[in-house]
Scaffold this motif. Structure first.
Motif, PDB file in Angstrom:
ATOM      1  N   PRO A   1     -33.192 -39.736  -2.296  1.00  0.00           N
ATOM      2  CA  PRO A   1     -32.424 -40.331  -3.661  1.00  0.00           C
ATOM      3  C   PRO A   1     -31.265 -40.088  -3.893  1.00  0.00           C
ATOM      4  O   PRO A   1     -30.682 -39.230  -3.134  1.00  0.00           O
ATOM      5  CB  PRO A   1     -33.543 -39.583  -4.552  1.00  0.00           C
ATOM      6  N   PHE A   2     -30.502 -40.660  -4.936  1.00  0.00           N
ATOM      7  CA  PHE A   2     -29.294 -40.573  -5.158  1.00  0.00           C
ATOM      8  C   PHE A   2     -28.623 -39.027  -5.188  1.00  0.00           C
ATOM      9  O   PHE A   2     -27.690 -38.810  -4.720  1.00  0.00           O
ATOM     10  CB  PHE A   2     -29.048 -41.316  -6.484  1.00  0.00           C
ATOM     11  N   LYS A   3     -29.655 -38.212  -5.898  1.00  0.00           N
ATOM     12  CA  LYS A   3     -29.265 -36.844  -5.956  1.00  0.00           C
ATOM     13  C   LYS A   3     -28.883 -36.180  -4.852  1.00  0.00           C
ATOM     14  O   LYS A   3     -28.353 -35.023  -4.745  1.00  0.00           O
ATOM     15  CB  LYS A   3     -30.243 -36.192  -6.847  1.00  0.00           C
ATOM     16  N   LEU A   4     -29.625 -36.670  -3.663  1.00  0.00           N
ATOM     17  CA  LEU A   4     -29.453 -35.798  -2.370  1.00  0.00           C
ATOM     18  C   LEU A   4     -28.544 -36.849  -1.443  1.00  0.00           C
ATOM     19  O   LEU A   4     -28.449 -36.602  -0.363  1.00  0.00           O
ATOM     20  CB  LEU A   4     -31.017 -35.889  -1.762  1.00  0.00           C
ATOM     21  N   LYS A   5     -27.687 -37.587  -2.072  1.00  0.00           N
ATOM     22  CA  LYS A   5     -26.865 -38.667  -1.418  1.00  0.00           C
ATOM     23  C   LYS A   5     -26.145 -38.014  -0.183  1.00  0.00           C
ATOM     24  O   LYS A   5     -25.868 -38.543   0.689  1.00  0.00           O
ATOM     25  CB  LYS A   5     -26.025 -39.454  -2.099  1.00  0.00           C
TER      26      LYS A   5
ATOM     27  N   ALA B   1     -42.536 -35.621   1.888  1.00  0.00           N
ATOM     28  CA  ALA B   1     -43.010 -34.479   1.455  1.00  0.00           C
ATOM     29  C   ALA B   1     -41.518 -33.431   1.466  1.00  0.00           C
ATOM     30  O   ALA B   1     -41.162 -32.715   0.457  1.00  0.00           O
ATOM     31  CB  ALA B   1     -43.680 -33.591   2.472  1.00  0.00           C
ATOM     32  N   VAL B   2     -40.787 -33.498   2.524  1.00  0.00           N
ATOM     33  CA  VAL B   2     -39.408 -32.773   2.612  1.00  0.00           C
ATOM     34  C   VAL B   2     -38.629 -33.177   1.356  1.00  0.00           C
ATOM     35  O   VAL B   2     -38.218 -32.514   0.869  1.00  0.00           O
ATOM     36  CB  VAL B   2     -38.765 -32.991   3.918  1.00  0.00           C
ATOM     37  N   ILE B   3     -38.610 -34.448   1.163  1.00  0.00           N
ATOM     38  CA  ILE B   3     -37.604 -34.869  -0.096  1.00  0.00           C
ATOM     39  C   ILE B   3     -38.058 -34.534  -1.398  1.00  0.00           C
ATOM     40  O   ILE B   3     -37.373 -34.003  -1.941  1.00  0.00           O
ATOM     41  CB  ILE B   3     -37.625 -36.493   0.011  1.00  0.00           C
ATOM     42  N   ALA B   4     -39.480 -34.578  -1.453  1.00  0.00           N
ATOM     43  CA  ALA B   4     -40.083 -34.153  -2.866  1.00  0.00           C
ATOM     44  C   ALA B   4     -39.922 -32.572  -2.845  1.00  0.00           C
ATOM     45  O   ALA B   4     -39.355 -32.264  -4.123  1.00  0.00           O
ATOM     46  CB  ALA B   4     -41.525 -34.425  -2.969  1.00  0.00           C
ATOM     47  N   ALA B   5     -39.881 -31.769  -1.921  1.00  0.00           N
ATOM     48  CA  ALA B   5     -39.808 -30.316  -1.833  1.00  0.00           C
ATOM     49  C   ALA B   5     -38.456 -30.268  -2.169  1.00  0.00           C
ATOM     50  O   ALA B   5     -38.002 -29.150  -2.983  1.00  0.00           O
ATOM     51  CB  ALA B   5     -40.204 -29.760  -0.882  1.00  0.00           C
ATOM     52  N   THR B   6     -37.471 -30.679  -1.421  1.00  0.00           N
ATOM     53  CA  THR B   6     -36.050 -30.869  -1.731  1.00  0.00           C
ATOM     54  C   THR B   6     -35.550 -30.906  -2.926  1.00  0.00           C
ATOM     55  O   THR B   6     -34.834 -29.955  -3.813  1.00  0.00           O
ATOM     56  CB  THR B   6     -35.175 -31.415  -0.923  1.00  0.00           C
ATOM     57  N   SER B   7     -36.057 -31.831  -3.544  1.00  0.00           N
ATOM     58  CA  SER B   7     -35.496 -32.145  -4.972  1.00  0.00           C
ATOM     59  C   SER B   7     -36.198 -31.311  -6.022  1.00  0.00           C
ATOM     60  O   SER B   7     -35.418 -30.897  -6.853  1.00  0.00           O
ATOM     61  CB  SER B   7     -36.102 -33.662  -5.210  1.00  0.00           C
ATOM     62  N   GLU B   8     -37.301 -30.769  -5.661  1.00  0.00           N
ATOM     63  CA  GLU B   8     -37.943 -29.651  -6.573  1.00  0.00           C
ATOM     64  C   GLU B   8     -37.081 -28.551  -6.603  1.00  0.00           C
ATOM     65  O   GLU B   8     -36.800 -28.066  -7.746  1.00  0.00           O
ATOM     66  CB  GLU B   8     -39.314 -29.653  -6.108  1.00  0.00           C
ATOM     67  N   ILE B   9     -36.887 -27.943  -5.416  1.00  0.00           N
ATOM     68  CA  ILE B   9     -36.268 -26.627  -5.452  1.00  0.00           C
ATOM     69  C   ILE B   9     -34.681 -26.970  -5.961  1.00  0.00           C
ATOM     70  O   ILE B   9     -34.226 -26.018  -6.690  1.00  0.00           O
ATOM     71  CB  ILE B   9     -35.924 -26.323  -3.700  1.00  0.00           C
ATOM     72  N   ALA B  10     -34.152 -28.018  -5.668  1.00  0.00           N
ATOM     73  CA  ALA B  10     -32.760 -28.107  -6.217  1.00  0.00           C
ATOM     74  C   ALA B  10     -32.560 -28.426  -7.772  1.00  0.00           C
ATOM     75  O   ALA B  10     -32.045 -27.597  -8.343  1.00  0.00           O
ATOM     76  CB  ALA B  10     -32.116 -29.683  -5.788  1.00  0.00           C
ATOM     77  N   ARG B  11     -33.749 -29.012  -8.390  1.00  0.00           N
ATOM     78  CA  ARG B  11     -33.930 -29.043  -9.779  1.00  0.00           C
ATOM     79  C   ARG B  11     -34.201 -27.467 -10.404  1.00  0.00           C
ATOM     80  O   ARG B  11     -33.326 -27.179 -11.106  1.00  0.00           O
ATOM     81  CB  ARG B  11     -35.234 -29.775 -10.157  1.00  0.00           C
ATOM     82  N   LYS B  12     -34.987 -26.761  -9.656  1.00  0.00           N
ATOM     83  CA  LYS B  12     -35.177 -25.304 -10.111  1.00  0.00           C
ATOM     84  C   LYS B  12     -34.128 -24.481 -10.048  1.00  0.00           C
ATOM     85  O   LYS B  12     -33.880 -23.735 -10.741  1.00  0.00           O
ATOM     86  CB  LYS B  12     -36.323 -24.586  -9.319  1.00  0.00           C
ATOM     87  N   GLU B  13     -33.379 -24.744  -9.037  1.00  0.00           N
ATOM     88  CA  GLU B  13     -32.051 -23.818  -8.856  1.00  0.00           C
ATOM     89  C   GLU B  13     -30.877 -24.201  -9.346  1.00  0.00           C
ATOM     90  O   GLU B  13     -30.040 -23.736  -9.508  1.00  0.00           O
ATOM     91  CB  GLU B  13     -31.848 -23.742  -7.343  1.00  0.00           C
ATOM     92  N   GLY B  14     -31.211 -25.542 -10.103  1.00  0.00           N
ATOM     93  CA  GLY B  14     -29.989 -26.095 -10.829  1.00  0.00           C
ATOM     94  C   GLY B  14     -28.857 -26.617  -9.909  1.00  0.00           C
ATOM     95  O   GLY B  14     -27.532 -26.343 -10.385  1.00  0.00           O
ATOM     96  N   LEU B  15     -29.257 -27.156  -8.756  1.00  0.00           N
ATOM     97  CA  LEU B  15     -27.915 -27.535  -7.950  1.00  0.00           C
ATOM     98  C   LEU B  15     -27.656 -29.082  -8.404  1.00  0.00           C
ATOM     99  O   LEU B  15     -28.577 -29.906  -8.584  1.00  0.00           O
ATOM    100  CB  LEU B  15     -28.535 -27.632  -6.418  1.00  0.00           C
ATOM    101  N   ILE B  16     -26.376 -29.280  -8.703  1.00  0.00           N
ATOM    102  CA  ILE B  16     -25.870 -30.661  -8.858  1.00  0.00           C
ATOM    103  C   ILE B  16     -25.621 -31.552  -7.680  1.00  0.00           C
ATOM    104  O   ILE B  16     -25.800 -32.694  -7.769  1.00  0.00           O
ATOM    105  CB  ILE B  16     -24.590 -30.495  -9.819  1.00  0.00           C
ATOM    106  N   GLU B  17     -25.381 -30.725  -6.617  1.00  0.00           N
ATOM    107  CA  GLU B  17     -25.297 -31.577  -5.463  1.00  0.00           C
ATOM    108  C   GLU B  17     -25.942 -30.632  -4.072  1.00  0.00           C
ATOM    109  O   GLU B  17     -25.662 -29.453  -4.254  1.00  0.00           O
ATOM    110  CB  GLU B  17     -23.920 -31.559  -5.001  1.00  0.00           C
TER     111      GLU B  17
END
Lengths: 253, 132
Positions: B53-57, B9-25
């Motif tokens: 995932p790779f995006k949160l490496k 759940a933490v990974i899914a939520a972090t990925s979702e927020i990162a995508r919405k906020e346009g974070l590349i890293e």
């Protein structure tokens, strides 16, 4: 701060084709018996079925199923055990036979917790036994689960139907599918509920006569499946239920 | 261990927020975990490291355990949750569904089961920092 559990609920529900909440405006209309029997008849027809008791403060489906000493498995989450051919989840695994005095916010939190940690298998149907009324659990499910559909149970009483009218109106306003109404414990040939559902533009799925055998079948699913209730509930699947539509798959990163 | 389910759940939520906020890293994720959840920190950390995932490496997950403070709605008494006062199966039930605390815990002063969890329940994403 955000609650990360919400983000995983879609993923947890992804393998489930249709999610059907069996609800009622008032308590005491036989909702849990209908929900449990509905799940059992679907399983008997060869569908893969789950049953989720969301009536946290007054759970009763475990009594109808007659289960004892069954616990979910822990496998990077919680895997519901299969009981009488149905994957079964209830708060009673944790509250046992004690009372759970939960307020609205607690109900929401427990609901989100169970939705986010329960790992259902690939299911054709997940039947949800809802708490009666239009409370937190109903509003949360509508908010959290895509494409949820409702069946509403009533008795012939105009008092029960008045609450059905309100629940159905709310669901329609929110563009949630109401598959129809089940009139339970019918004592005579009154057409009142038929007329009322027609007026409400909601399908009357079944009229189930009062059957004293049902009470004696509680805890014995073989007996329960021989009752008129089971026969009538089994008929529901003819039009609306037999062609499962694929639920939208959720976006998961 | 349902730490894995919460880590997902933490990974899914972090990925979702990162995508919405346009974070590349994503560099740092602060998570607050309520004590009532009785999470095994090591398992949660391991699950997060395995699931990212790779995006949160390059993301570092910082976990803060928040003490569980309860307040009686009947008499107003405040107290802290103590796992050691519970038997193993009760503690485990609360671990899976923290609201089950209302089933087993009562106000030590007046005995009411009607209490509020002021703090120390659930898992929360407190902040995410990264590069746009």
């Amino acid at each position: 701060m955000s609650d990360p559990r919400i983000s995983i609920i879609d993923e947890r529900m992804r393998g489930i084709n249709r999610i059907i909440a069996v609800s009622s405006g008032k308590g005491g209309v036989g909702k849990s018996l209908v929900a449990t029997t509905f799940a059992l008849t679907l399983a008997k027809k060869g569908f893969s079925v789950g049953l989720f008791d969301l009536d946290f403060t007054s759970p009763s489906t475990h009594i109808i199923l007659g289960i004892e000493d069954v616990q979910p498995k822990e496998e990077k989450g919680i895997v519901p055990p299969t009981v009488h051919g149905v994957e079964y989840m209830s708060i009673i695994y944790y509250s046992r036979d004690h009372v759970s005095p939960l307020r609205g916010a607690d109900v929401s939190n427990a609901l989100i917790e169970l939705l986010s940690i329960t790992k259902w298998g690939e299911l054709d149907f997940l039947v949800i036994d809802m708490p009666p009324g239009i409370g937190d659990a109903t509003l949360d499910l509508i908010r959290l689960i895509k494409n949820i559909e409702f069946i509403i149970v009533t008795t012939p009483s105009q008092l029960a139907f008045e609450t059905v009218r309100k629940l159905a109106s709310l669901l329609k306003e929110l563009k949630i599918t109401v598959l129809g109404v089940i009139e339970n414990m019918k004592m005579n040939n009154s057409r009142t509920i038929k007329q009322q559902t027609t007026k409400l533009k909601v399908k009357l799925l079944e009229e189930i006569p009062y059957d004293p055998k049902v009470e004696k079948a509680i805890g014995n699913t073989n007996k329960l499946l021989t009752t008129i209730l089971a026969k009538k509930v089994g008929n529901i699947s003819l039009l609306d239920i037999q062609k499962p539509k694929k639920r939208q798959s959720a976006t998961y990163i | 261990m349902h730490e894995w389910a919460l880590a997902e759940a933490v990974i899914a939520a972090t990925s979702e927020i990162a995508r919405k906020e346009g974070l590349i890293e994503v560099r740092e994720v602060k998570i607050r975990v309520g004590e009532l959840q009785q999470i095994e920190r090591d398992i949660l950390e391991f699950a997060l490291s395995q699931l990212k995932p790779f995006k949160l490496k390059s993301a570092k997950f910082i976990i803060e355990i928040v003490k569980a403070e309860l307040k009686c709605r009947a008499c107003g008494h405040k107290w802290f949750f103590k796992k050691e006062e519970l038997d193993e199966s009760t503690a485990e039930a609360i671990h899976f569904v923290p609201e089950i605390a209302h089933t087993y815990i009562k106000c030590p002063k007046c005995g009411s089961p009607d209490f509020e969890i002021l703090e120390g329940r659930g898992v929360w994403l407190e902040s995410i920092s990264g590069v746009k």
